[in-house]
Design an enzyme around this catalytic site. Structure first.
Site, PDB file in Angstrom:
ATOM      1  N   SER A   1      41.292  19.846  54.938  1.00 35.78           N
ATOM      2  CA  SER A   1      42.324  18.896  54.523  1.00 35.78           C
ATOM      3  C   SER A   1      43.490  19.636  53.884  1.00 35.78           C
ATOM      4  O   SER A   1      43.391  20.825  53.554  1.00 35.78           O
ATOM      5  CB  SER A   1      41.755  17.896  53.514  1.00 35.78           C
ATOM      6  OG  SER A   1      41.465  18.550  52.275  1.00 35.78           O
ATOM      7  N   LYS A   2      44.577  18.919  53.696  1.00 36.11           N
ATOM      8  CA  LYS A   2      45.748  19.498  53.041  1.00 36.11           C
ATOM      9  C   LYS A   2      45.388  19.951  51.629  1.00 36.11           C
ATOM     10  O   LYS A   2      45.821  21.015  51.169  1.00 36.11           O
ATOM     11  CB  LYS A   2      46.881  18.479  52.988  1.00 36.11           C
ATOM     12  CG  LYS A   2      48.140  18.997  52.268  1.00 36.11           C
ATOM     13  CD  LYS A   2      49.218  17.935  52.226  1.00 36.11           C
ATOM     14  CE  LYS A   2      50.487  18.475  51.579  1.00 36.11           C
ATOM     15  NZ  LYS A   2      50.311  18.875  50.172  1.00 36.11           N
ATOM     16  N   ARG A   3      44.585  19.154  50.939  1.00 40.32           N
ATOM     17  CA  ARG A   3      44.202  19.495  49.566  1.00 40.32           C
ATOM     18  C   ARG A   3      43.421  20.808  49.534  1.00 40.32           C
ATOM     19  O   ARG A   3      43.645  21.657  48.664  1.00 40.32           O
ATOM     20  CB  ARG A   3      43.356  18.365  48.966  1.00 40.32           C
ATOM     21  CG  ARG A   3      42.981  18.622  47.508  1.00 40.32           C
ATOM     22  CD  ARG A   3      42.238  17.442  46.917  1.00 40.32           C
ATOM     23  NE  ARG A   3      41.890  17.688  45.531  1.00 40.32           N
ATOM     24  CZ  ARG A   3      41.214  16.830  44.768  1.00 40.32           C
ATOM     25  NH1 ARG A   3      40.832  15.674  45.259  1.00 40.32           N
ATOM     26  NH2 ARG A   3      40.931  17.124  43.517  1.00 40.32           N
TER      27      ARG A   3
ATOM     28  N   ASP B   1      45.899  23.601  50.022  1.00 38.96           N
ATOM     29  CA  ASP B   1      46.718  23.799  48.820  1.00 38.96           C
ATOM     30  C   ASP B   1      45.941  24.547  47.741  1.00 38.96           C
ATOM     31  O   ASP B   1      46.461  25.456  47.090  1.00 38.96           O
ATOM     32  CB  ASP B   1      47.194  22.446  48.276  1.00 38.96           C
ATOM     33  CG  ASP B   1      48.271  21.812  49.144  1.00 38.96           C
ATOM     34  OD1 ASP B   1      48.850  22.535  49.976  1.00 38.96           O
ATOM     35  OD2 ASP B   1      48.516  20.601  48.999  1.00 38.96           O
TER      36      ASP B   1
END
Length: 510
Positions: free
Chosen positions: A264-266, A269
């Site tokens: 996921s993007k999280r 990041d």
């Protein structure tokens, strides 16, 4: 075999996730390998999630990685328009056809009524409410209302949707080119909405209708769409298109670097790496999604990396140009298991492609850095610098971070190296070496090496004992590219000045 026609059909709801780029790539590779057609369709039926600028971002991303669109948005073609919002009028007749044949029905349930049903199921401790064969006869729809009541409601414009009438007891079969035979019992499929109350089709109806009208031969998409595939099989059958239904291939999930859970993007990041092709600032949240391009990845390296996320060529070869990927790609060599997103492998691919690039293609990166700092640009020096740094970099911007010492004298020195290597022997050699260099007319890598060996021999000190201290004096660092070549690039005057500064600045630890 009929011509292969494949499509990439993203929704313009934000940045294009790397999983979407992989899907586009696999579709593109199959199209190119077979002499077929790669189509770009924008699926924007959900206008509540539409994000301005997202479509342009998608087009730019595909162009950057080298995926050329043969037909579709931005190109045109015989099946235009290619935005589903512009095809709205096409879908309702097919939905009405399904209703007329008993394969779909009108549902007038309000959101309040639907929520009441959910609460009743919850209170009874039953499974989650599903609008389907077990519950549809308890709801407000054209199956439970008298025909005259249904007609009246439609005539006066009561809000309604059209739902698929899923058979109550049937096993639906699907052959997937990656996963083999897939069987799903119809009790697991709810009566999905096909047409929303605003007159827009849902993904399911629009997807099937467009794939049929655009003569799509293969649907290659992410694993997340596999649960919807049996529903789409029903739609093809109910619409009379079973014989021309495309072949399905559902790609494996992209997993976190540790192999556990969907990427996921999280996750990205938190782990400090991008999962989007380009930088994207969401106009709604103002959050920046970090892109591969801006992080310094080459498009050809990213494509090579992506190709291996689920596919393998069956050989030991890892580096593939796009043309080589087109020749080698086979759908049957895509695995079922999730593919671990190893960002270190992505960096490795980038390193390999940078190593093999002509120096002339990399010099602009270093020139940009020099110009930004107001430093003079000497063509020959820049080219030489790139030549000795090329093997050591992961990203183009590393040319500056790794090679700034070639253009700017150090003002600080690695203290850990100084503490270990800056000793009386090193000072004696470097002082004598500085004097020898000052008497030279020209400094080359060869003369630099010869003079150093002459100096250490005269002082009876091994060259290896003082080499790291010499590097420290010239570059400020304890490691780097070939020191003799580096000194040649810096030039005699520059090296002499640096040695003098180091002798005046560094002190021998006692």
């Amino acid at each position: 075999m009929n011509p292969v026609r494949v499509r990439f059909a993203p929704s313009p709801t934000g940045a294009l996730h790397i999983g979407g780029v992989r899907t586009a790539l696999y579709n593109f590779l199959l199209a190119r390998q077979t002499g077929g057609t790669f189509i770009l369709r924008i699926e924007d039926t959900d206008q509540t999630r539409y994000v301005p600028g997202a479509e342009a971002y998608i087009l730019e991303s595909l162009a950057w990685v080298g995926i050329q669109v043969d037909e579709g948005v931005g190109v045109g073609g015989p099946h235009a328009p290619y935005r589903q919002s512009e095809r709205k009028a096409l879908y309702k007749p097919f939905a009405e056809q399904l209703v007329a044949k008993g394969y779909a029905y009108y549902a007038f349930d309000t959101e309040a009524e639907l929520e009441a049903q959910r609460e009743r199921f919850k209170a009874a401790g039953s499974s989650t409410f599903q609008y389907g064969s077990q519950t549809r006869m308890q709801m407000v729809n054209s199956l439970t209302l008298a025909p005259a009541e249904t007609a009246l409601r439609l005539q006066r414009g009561d809000e309604h949707v059209i739902r698929l009438n899923v058979p109550a007891d049937e096993t639906i079969h699907l052959h997937d080119l990656i996963r083999g035979d897939v069987q799903v019992h119809s009790s697991q499929i709810d009566d999905k909405v096909l047409m929303k109350s605003d007159g827009m089709p849902t993904y399911h109806l629009a997807n099937v209708v467009d794939d049929h009208l655009m003569q799509i031969s293969h649907v290659i998409r992410g694993e997340e769409w596999l649960p919807s595939a049996p529903l789409h099989v029903l739609l093809y059958r109910f619409l009379g298109w079973a014989d021309t239904m495309p072949q399905f291939a559902h790609l494996p999930l992209l997993l976190k670097p540790d192999g556990h859970g969907k990427l996921s993007k999280r996750d990205a990041d938190q782990m400090g790496f991008p999962i989007f092709p380009l930088d994207w600032t969401d106009p709604k949240t103002r959050e920046l999604a970090k892109g591969f391009r801006e992080s310094g990845y080459l498009p050809e390296a990213l494509v090579n990396f992506l190709a291996f996320l689920g596919w393998n060529p069956g050989t030991e070869q890892e580096l593939f140009s796009l043309d080589q990927l087109i020749n080698a790609f086979r759908l049957e060599r895509i695995g079922k298991a999730g593919a671990r997103f190893d960002i270190q492998k992505a960096k490795w691919f980038n390193q390999q492609y940078l190593k093999h690039k002509p120096t002339s293609e990399l010099t602009p990166f270093l020139k940009t850095e020099l110009a930004a700092r107001g430093l003079p640009i000497i063509e020959e020096k820049v080219a030489r610098a790139v030549g000795i740094l090329q093997e050591r970099i992961t990203f183009p911007h590393d040319l500056w971070t790794e090679g700034m010492f070639l253009f700017v004298a150090p003002t600080a020195y690695d203290e850990s190296v100084a503490a270990k290597k800056w000793n009386a022997e090193a000072v004696a050699v470097i002082r004598a070496y500085q004097e020898a260099l000052a008497n030279q007319d020209h400094l080359s890598a060869t003369t630099a090496k010869d003079l150093l060996e002459q100096t250490t021999q005269a002082l009876h000190i091994g060259t290896g004992k003082i080499l790291q201290a010499l590097r420290l004096a010239v570059t400020g660092r304890g490691a780097g590219p070939d020191l003799m070549v580096s000194m040649e690039i810096i030039g005699r005057e520059g090296v002499v000045a640096r040695l003098a500064h180091a002798l005046n600045t560094l002190t021998v630890k006692t």
